[in-house]
Design an enzyme around this catalytic site. Structure first.
Site, PDB file in Angstrom:
ATOM      1  CB  SER A 189      -0.886   0.009   1.251  1.00 54.61           C
ATOM      2  OG  SER A 189      -1.463   1.275   1.481  1.00 54.61           O
ATOM      3  CE1 TYR A 226      -3.659  -2.391   5.017  1.00 48.90           C
ATOM      4  CE2 TYR A 226      -3.187  -0.061   4.743  1.00 48.90           C
ATOM      5  CZ  TYR A 226      -3.473  -1.298   4.196  1.00 48.90           C
ATOM      6  OH  TYR A 226      -3.566  -1.436   2.831  1.00 48.90           O
TER       7      TYR A 226
END
Length: 260
Positions: A138, A151
């Site tokens: 990401s 995350y």
């Protein structure tokens, strides 16, 4: 015939990558938790591209999940040439307010599962004339993101792991690519527990899973080390190398914390 294994393939980016690989002539092995959704994807790919598509409903976060999927993949396709570690999710909220167990489950799926699956399947990939690993990280991998702290940390791990492994395998037939998409129109925000206001903000700059997948498969097959799809995402990630970390963290917090 060439075969690719895609985790988290029932929807979103995983489904789109499976579709794009099938378009390139790869047979596909699809795994996720929902057998019904996987069968629907598999049927579509068989019909559209004439490829073989096999499915296995499995919980990769289970203790024996990666080993079970690797055993199935090896038995089904000894000629496996692509591994796509796509399964993963985020949890939005302050670290101390989110449950520890659910955060640990997220870390397992985002980090330990790709490591275990890669370790199990590398011997198979090495036997091919040319093979590929695609790890889906990401843009959060490039900076700390308050309220998505774990995350972002898990994706930073995956990016670092990908680059280190890529170098270790530089003289082998196996190429490693790390994909770092930004906001994408998937179920990620819902799964992370983001509210409508935050989702509306993210949707203003979101790419589609198909756009991400098309760029990802091209990058994979030409052997790129990293891919950040989308001009705005590339600029944003690049700036984190030049802007003080305290400032990027403040900007990220300004986007996410105000919606809590």
């Amino acid at each position: 015939m060439k075969t690719a294994l895609i985790t988290g393939a029932s929807r979103g980016i995983g489904q789109a990558i499976a579709t794009e690989l099938a378009r390139h002539g790869y047979h596909v092995l699809l795994t996720a938790r929902s057998e019904e959704a996987l069968e629907t994807v598999a049927a579509t790919l068989r019909q559209q591209f004439g490829v073989e598509a096999h499915v296995l409903a499995a919980d990769l976060a289970a203790a024996d999940g990666p080993a079970r999927v690797a055993e199935w993949a090896t038995a089904t396709a000894p000629e496996l040439a692509v591994l796509v570690n796509n399964a993963g999710y985020g949890l939005w909220g302050r670290f101390e307010e989110l449950g520890l167990d659910e955060q640990q489950q997220m870390l397992r799926l985002n980090m330990q599962v790709p490591v275990e699956l890669t370790h199990h399947l590398l011997p198979v990939l090495r036997r091919q004339p040319k093979a590929y690993i695609l790890n889906v990280a990401s843009t959060a991998a490039y900076q700390a993101v308050p309220t998505l702290s774990l995350y972002a940390a898990s994706k930073a791990f995956l990016l670092s792991f990908s680059r280190g492994l890529r170098y270790e395998l530089r003289n082998s037939p196996v190429s490693v690519t790390c994909l770092s998409p930004g906001s994408t129109t998937t179920d990620f925000a819902n799964r992370a527990g983001m509210n409508d206001a935050l989702q509306a903000t993210a949707n203003k700059v979101s790419m589609t899973p198909e756009q991400v997948a098309k760029a990802a498969v091209v990058a994979l097959l030409v052997g790129e080390a990293e891919l950040i799809p989308g001009a705005l995402n590339k600029i944003s990630a690049t700036l984190t190398s030049f802007v003080p970390k305290s400032l990027t963290e403040k900007i990220a917090a300004g986007i996410y914390e105000k919606h809590l």
